[in-house]
Design a protein around this motif. Structure first.
Motif, PDB file in Angstrom:
ATOM      1  N   ALA A 271       0.829  -1.217   0.000  1.00  0.00           N
ATOM      2  CA  ALA A 271       0.000   0.000   0.000  1.00  0.00           C
ATOM      3  C   ALA A 271       0.857   1.259   0.000  1.00  0.00           C
ATOM      4  O   ALA A 271       0.491   2.295  -0.591  1.00  0.00           O
ATOM      5  CB  ALA A 271      -0.929  -0.012   1.223  1.00  0.00           C
ATOM      6  N   GLN A 272       2.043   1.220   0.645  1.00  0.00           N
ATOM      7  CA  GLN A 272       2.865   2.436   0.732  1.00  0.00           C
ATOM      8  C   GLN A 272       3.556   2.765  -0.594  1.00  0.00           C
ATOM      9  O   GLN A 272       4.046   3.870  -0.774  1.00  0.00           O
ATOM     10  CB  GLN A 272       3.904   2.276   1.848  1.00  0.00           C
ATOM     11  N   VAL A 273       3.549   1.811  -1.544  1.00  0.00           N
ATOM     12  CA  VAL A 273       4.129   2.102  -2.850  1.00  0.00           C
ATOM     13  C   VAL A 273       3.356   3.206  -3.546  1.00  0.00           C
ATOM     14  O   VAL A 273       3.932   4.091  -4.198  1.00  0.00           O
ATOM     15  CB  VAL A 273       4.182   0.824  -3.722  1.00  0.00           C
ATOM     16  N   ALA A 274       2.046   3.176  -3.399  1.00  0.00           N
ATOM     17  CA  ALA A 274       1.213   4.224  -4.011  1.00  0.00           C
ATOM     18  C   ALA A 274       1.592   5.597  -3.439  1.00  0.00           C
ATOM     19  O   ALA A 274       1.673   6.602  -4.158  1.00  0.00           O
ATOM     20  CB  ALA A 274      -0.266   3.937  -3.764  1.00  0.00           C
ATOM     21  N   GLU A 275       1.839   5.643  -2.137  1.00  0.00           N
ATOM     22  CA  GLU A 275       2.261   6.888  -1.493  1.00  0.00           C
ATOM     23  C   GLU A 275       3.616   7.327  -2.029  1.00  0.00           C
ATOM     24  O   GLU A 275       3.842   8.517  -2.303  1.00  0.00           O
ATOM     25  CB  GLU A 275       2.321   6.685   0.019  1.00  0.00           C
ATOM     26  N   LEU A 276       4.541   6.355  -2.199  1.00  0.00           N
ATOM     27  CA  LEU A 276       5.858   6.661  -2.736  1.00  0.00           C
ATOM     28  C   LEU A 276       5.749   7.262  -4.130  1.00  0.00           C
ATOM     29  O   LEU A 276       6.408   8.261  -4.456  1.00  0.00           O
ATOM     30  CB  LEU A 276       6.706   5.388  -2.770  1.00  0.00           C
ATOM     31  N   GLN A 277       4.891   6.667  -4.962  1.00  0.00           N
ATOM     32  CA  GLN A 277       4.723   7.179  -6.327  1.00  0.00           C
ATOM     33  C   GLN A 277       4.180   8.610  -6.315  1.00  0.00           C
ATOM     34  O   GLN A 277       4.648   9.487  -7.060  1.00  0.00           O
ATOM     35  CB  GLN A 277       3.783   6.257  -7.105  1.00  0.00           C
TER      36      GLN A 277
ATOM     37  N   ALA B  98       7.268  15.756  -6.022  1.00  0.00           N
ATOM     38  CA  ALA B  98       8.592  16.366  -5.834  1.00  0.00           C
ATOM     39  C   ALA B  98       9.330  16.579  -7.150  1.00  0.00           C
ATOM     40  O   ALA B  98      10.456  17.088  -7.156  1.00  0.00           O
ATOM     41  CB  ALA B  98       9.422  15.500  -4.892  1.00  0.00           C
ATOM     42  N   GLY B  99       8.731  16.165  -8.277  1.00  0.00           N
ATOM     43  CA  GLY B  99       9.331  16.441  -9.583  1.00  0.00           C
ATOM     44  C   GLY B  99      10.189  15.346 -10.150  1.00  0.00           C
ATOM     45  O   GLY B  99      11.030  15.604 -11.013  1.00  0.00           O
ATOM     46  N   TYR B 100       9.969  14.080  -9.666  1.00  0.00           N
ATOM     47  CA  TYR B 100      10.778  12.977 -10.176  1.00  0.00           C
ATOM     48  C   TYR B 100       9.986  12.073 -11.110  1.00  0.00           C
ATOM     49  O   TYR B 100      10.442  10.988 -11.452  1.00  0.00           O
ATOM     50  CB  TYR B 100      11.355  12.173  -9.006  1.00  0.00           C
TER      51      TYR B 100
ATOM     52  N   GLY C  76      16.176   8.369   2.679  1.00  0.00           N
ATOM     53  CA  GLY C  76      15.753   8.972   1.419  1.00  0.00           C
ATOM     54  C   GLY C  76      14.253   9.203   1.392  1.00  0.00           C
ATOM     55  O   GLY C  76      13.773  10.210   0.868  1.00  0.00           O
ATOM     56  N   PHE C  77      13.474   8.262   1.970  1.00  0.00           N
ATOM     57  CA  PHE C  77      12.009   8.407   1.987  1.00  0.00           C
ATOM     58  C   PHE C  77      11.601   9.622   2.823  1.00  0.00           C
ATOM     59  O   PHE C  77      10.688  10.376   2.460  1.00  0.00           O
ATOM     60  CB  PHE C  77      11.382   7.130   2.536  1.00  0.00           C
TER      61      PHE C  77
ATOM     62  N   ALA D  16       8.529  17.041  -1.007  1.00  0.00           N
ATOM     63  CA  ALA D  16       7.166  17.098  -1.541  1.00  0.00           C
ATOM     64  C   ALA D  16       6.266  18.011  -0.706  1.00  0.00           C
ATOM     65  O   ALA D  16       5.088  18.162  -1.003  1.00  0.00           O
ATOM     66  CB  ALA D  16       6.575  15.695  -1.582  1.00  0.00           C
ATOM     67  N   GLY D  17       6.812  18.593   0.377  1.00  0.00           N
ATOM     68  CA  GLY D  17       6.043  19.578   1.137  1.00  0.00           C
ATOM     69  C   GLY D  17       5.522  19.124   2.476  1.00  0.00           C
ATOM     70  O   GLY D  17       4.841  19.872   3.180  1.00  0.00           O
TER      71      GLY D  17
END
Length: 273
Positions: A206-212, A218-220, A262-263, A270-271
């Motif tokens: 589920a946290q992959v969606a948050e990572l994306q 953040a512009g990546y 890094g996370f 990202a703010g």
């Protein structure tokens, strides 16, 4: 805010040093107080101690609290008729001197057990019979020359040495209620979260969606097919771009796995706070 007593005494004491006119080598009772006091212009060039008190009351806006007269005897009668008379000094009282109080007058600005402190017009510094100006005087309270005191009906009451007038003493100013202590401002709760160890290339979480979402914000990005729970090649490329710009967080060239530090850094970029 000053009291009525403070106001008239401030005006009276500010006149200290004023002198009447002179002619033929003598002081002549020519002064400003008669002309500047309503209904007393006729008293110019006459003894002016009572006129001075009436002028002070007029300037203080409390002319109704003192007798408007140039006569000390009339002033004594004015106070006695109103039952505002005492043998004790009071702050702001009009003190009268001599036989029946008809000789001289002034204003009391202070007193103690032995002395009364006054501001007086048409008096002098050397005690001679000829007055010439406004002076601050110190007189013994129990001197036979002191006849008594007229008490003005001040709105705030009167501070007096007379035990019979103790209930007329000014009330102390009410204490202002203290404002409530400011409530402590709670520290904002951080929205930055830790990385789940299960989030890694090839995993579904589920946290992959948050990572994306964070990578895109953040512009990546872009990340084709996002947003999903799958940590696929597109997500890995976006993470590699993050590491290229932030090499302190990668473990090797084109590192496709986001690390815990890094996370956290990515979230702040990202703010998140």
């Amino acid at each position: 805010m000053s009291t009525q007593a403070q106001k008239i005494l401030g005006i009276a004491k500010a006149e200290k040093g004023y002198h009447e006119g002179r002619s033929d080598g003598h002081w002549n009772n020519d002064q400003k107080y008669s002309d500047e006091t309503p209904n007393l212009a006729w008293s110019d060039k006459m003894a002016w101690c009572a006129t001075f008190v009436a002028w002070c009351a007029h300037k203080a806006g409390i002319a109704n609290l003192y007798p408007v007269t140039a006569s000390c005897l009339t002033g004594v009668a004015w106070f006695k008729q109103r039952k505002q008379w005492s043998e004790y000094p009071a702050i702001g009282a009009q003190v009268y001197f001599g036989k029946n109080g008809g000789t001289h007058t002034g204003l009391v600005y202070d007193y103690d057990d032995e002395f009364v402190y006054t501001v007086e017009g048409n008096t002098n510094a050397d005690g001679s019979a000829e007055g010439d100006g406004v002076y601050l005087k110190k007189r013994r309270r129990r001197d036979a020359y002191v006849f008594g005191y007229g008490y003005p009906a001040f709105a705030e009451g009167i501070s007096s040495a007379d035990p019979a007038w103790k209930d007329k003493a000014p009330m102390p100013p009410a204490e202002k209620p203290k404002p409530p202590a400011p409530k402590p401002v709670p520290k904002p709760v951080s929205k930055v979260v830790a990385l789940n160890p299960a989030v890694k290339p090839g995993a579904t979480h589920a946290q992959v969606a948050e990572l994306q979402q964070l990578l895109i914000k953040a512009g990546y990005g872009p990340i084709k097919g996002a947003v999903t729970k799958f940590y696929g090649p597109e997500t890995q490329r976006a993470v590699a771009r993050f590491h290229d710009r932030n090499p302190a967080y990668r473990s090797g060239l084109h590192d496709p796995r986001i690390g815990p530090k890094g996370f956290v850094a990515l979230q702040k970029q990202a703010g998140r706070r």
